[in-house]
Enzyme design. Structure first.
Site, PDB file in Angstrom:
ATOM      1  N   ARG A  76      10.346  -9.205   3.410  1.00 25.62           N
ATOM      2  CA  ARG A  76      11.576 -10.133   3.631  1.00 25.62           C
ATOM      3  C   ARG A  76      11.498 -11.343   4.240  1.00 25.62           C
ATOM      4  NH1 ARG A  76      13.316  -4.664   5.460  1.00 25.62           N
ATOM      5  NH2 ARG A  76      15.162  -3.849   4.687  1.00 25.62           N
ATOM      6  N   GLU A  87       0.020  -9.475   0.297  1.00 26.36           N
ATOM      7  CA  GLU A  87      -1.247  -8.918   0.459  1.00 26.36           C
ATOM      8  C   GLU A  87      -1.261  -7.740   1.681  1.00 26.36           C
ATOM      9  OE1 GLU A  87      -4.245 -10.020  -0.621  1.00 26.36           O
ATOM     10  OE2 GLU A  87      -3.010 -11.072  -2.260  1.00 26.36           O
ATOM     11  N   HIS A  97       0.248  -5.127   1.455  1.00 28.43           N
ATOM     12  CA  HIS A  97       0.366  -3.833   0.462  1.00 28.43           C
ATOM     13  C   HIS A  97      -0.921  -3.759  -0.055  1.00 28.43           C
ATOM     14  CE1 HIS A  97       5.012  -4.964   0.289  1.00 28.43           C
ATOM     15  NE2 HIS A  97       4.654  -3.834   0.918  1.00 28.43           N
ATOM     16  N   ALA A 129       8.129  -6.038  -4.056  1.00 29.81           N
ATOM     17  CA  ALA A 129       7.941  -7.500  -3.600  1.00 29.81           C
ATOM     18  C   ALA A 129       6.411  -7.570  -2.851  1.00 29.81           C
ATOM     19  CB  ALA A 129       9.029  -7.816  -2.714  1.00 29.81           C
TER      20      ALA A 129
HETATM   21  P1  AMP Z   1       7.466  -1.667   2.469  1.00 33.79           P
HETATM   22  O1  AMP Z   1       7.424  -2.132   0.960  1.00 33.79           O
HETATM   23  O2  AMP Z   1       7.988  -2.647   3.184  1.00 33.79           O
HETATM   24  O3  AMP Z   1       8.084  -0.280   2.102  1.00 33.79           O
HETATM   25  O4  AMP Z   1       6.167  -1.199   2.890  1.00 33.79           O
HETATM   26  C1  AMP Z   1       5.131  -0.255   2.122  1.00 33.79           C
HETATM   27  C2  AMP Z   1       4.010  -0.184   2.856  1.00 33.79           C
HETATM   28  O5  AMP Z   1       3.312  -1.341   3.208  1.00 33.79           O
HETATM   29  C3  AMP Z   1       4.343   0.653   4.287  1.00 33.79           C
HETATM   30  O6  AMP Z   1       3.479   1.639   4.695  1.00 33.79           O
HETATM   31  C4  AMP Z   1       4.443  -0.773   5.186  1.00 33.79           C
HETATM   32  O7  AMP Z   1       4.075  -0.291   6.522  1.00 33.79           O
HETATM   33  C5  AMP Z   1       2.955  -1.578   4.871  1.00 33.79           C
HETATM   34  N1  AMP Z   1       3.042  -2.716   5.173  1.00 33.79           N
HETATM   35  C6  AMP Z   1       4.242  -3.586   4.886  1.00 33.79           C
HETATM   36  N2  AMP Z   1       3.813  -4.886   5.563  1.00 33.79           N
HETATM   37  C7  AMP Z   1       2.512  -4.762   5.767  1.00 33.79           C
HETATM   38  C8  AMP Z   1       1.579  -5.607   6.475  1.00 33.79           C
HETATM   39  N3  AMP Z   1       1.818  -7.048   6.781  1.00 33.79           N
HETATM   40  N4  AMP Z   1       0.321  -5.014   6.754  1.00 33.79           N
HETATM   41  C9  AMP Z   1       0.108  -3.902   6.246  1.00 33.79           C
HETATM   42  N5  AMP Z   1       0.887  -3.014   5.829  1.00 33.79           N
HETATM   43  C10 AMP Z   1       2.104  -3.446   5.590  1.00 33.79           C
END
Ligand code: AMP
Length: 284
Positions: A187, A35, A37, A32
């Site tokens: 989310r 930006e 990521h 999902a």
């Molecule tokens: P997730 O898909 O939520 O498990 O996140 C994957 C990676 O993206 C993790 O290292 C998160 O800390 C990072 N991440 C999620 N949201 C953000 C954001 N708003 N800014 C920077 N990195 C993010």
């Protein structure tokens, strides 16, 4: 961009890249993609020739009452976004590729793993660490990038990388926010328009706390005041608000001086949000 589902096939491709002298950067995600990521991808590109992004919603890091089934899965859109950003490999394994036997905890996150996020979500960090360990074994990257947004996660992963993947450099990337300051998150799409506005006022509290702490306010009083403020946001339910010493990820007391981090978790409507902000120095 190559979309690969099997661990063996990815390893074969990456062996070929390494043989060509290419440095491999890795960005693990649950998909999902947004930006935030992509900003991690950009960080990986700064020092690597090839970027691998994994998309895997890890059943082991969700509690029985959590949103594993509802977690957004948008692989096609993710692939398009990564293609636009010139990522070379999207690794989207199935559960059997990651856990050939059955999903089982193999890594323990220790004492810090049961505080804050770990207290709200028992077992979460053991599950997260288990999948990161497995993904790191498969990808064996030169650089792995994690977001500072998940501060406790990076704290715990850093120990794993330091102990078991010594040749890999962990890079922490800053949090990307929307124009109101709300940290981007997969989310957020579940927030109603009014909850979206309410959610960004949590960030305003973090900012006010930072200013106050950097200009001599007492930690305990600052936390108390802003915890009340967040509780007063319509539709918000605070889970924790704390000021921690980032070296040990434990709350500081009123005598603490030096760099700190404010961490928060709150539910807004049905959506659980986490965020954090660095404090340069708590001073008297
Ligand atoms: P997730 O898909 O939520 O498990 O996140 C994957 C990676 O993206 C993790 O290292 C998160 O800390 C990072 N991440 C999620 N949201 C953000 C954001 N708003 N800014 C920077 N990195 C993010």
């Amino acid at each position: 961009m190559k979309l690969i589902h099997s661990a063996a096939e990815l390893q074969e491709q990456l062996d070929y890249e390494r043989a060509r002298g290419h440095k491999i950067g890795f960005v693990p995600t649950m998909g999902a993609l947004h930006e935030g990521h992509i900003s991690l991808v950009d960080v990986a590109k700064e020092s690597c020739d090839v970027v691998v992004v994994s998309v895997f919603v890890n059943p082991l890091q969700f509690g029985p009452k959590e949103d594993f089934d509802k977690y957004p899965r948008t692989l096609q859109g993710d692939a398009e976004l990564l293609e636009q950003h010139e990522v070379q490999y999207l690794f989207a394994p199935g559960v059997a590729d990651i856990y050939p036997q059955s999903p089982e905890i193999t890594q323990r996150a220790g004492v810090v793993g049961s505080t804050f996020e770990g207290a709200s979500r028992p077992g979460h960090f053991d599950g997260m660490l288990t999948v990161v360990n497995r993904l790191m074994q498969i990808v064996s990257p030169d650089v792995v990038v994690f977001g500072e947004k998940d501060a406790q996660q990076v704290f715990i992963v850093r120990k794993l990388i330091g102990a078991r993947f010594k040749d890999c450099r962990l890079v922490e990337a800053p949090t990307l926010r929307d124009s109101n300051g709300l940290a981007l998150s997969s989310r957020n799409r579940f927030l109603s328009p009014s909850d979206l506005a309410e959610a960004s006022s949590i960030y305003r509290h973090l900012n006010e706390m930072r200013t106050e702490l950097e200009t001599g306010a007492k930690v305990s009083l600052t936390v108390e005041k802003h915890a009340k403020g967040i509780e007063a946001i319509p539709n918000a339910k605070l889970e924790y608000l704390a000021v921690i010493d980032p070296q040990i990820f434990r709350p500081v007391d009123d005598n603490y001086r030096g760099a700190a981090k404010i961490i928060v978790a709150a539910k807004v409507g049905e959506v659980r949000l986490i965020d954090n902000l660095n404090v340069k120095a708590i001073s008297a």
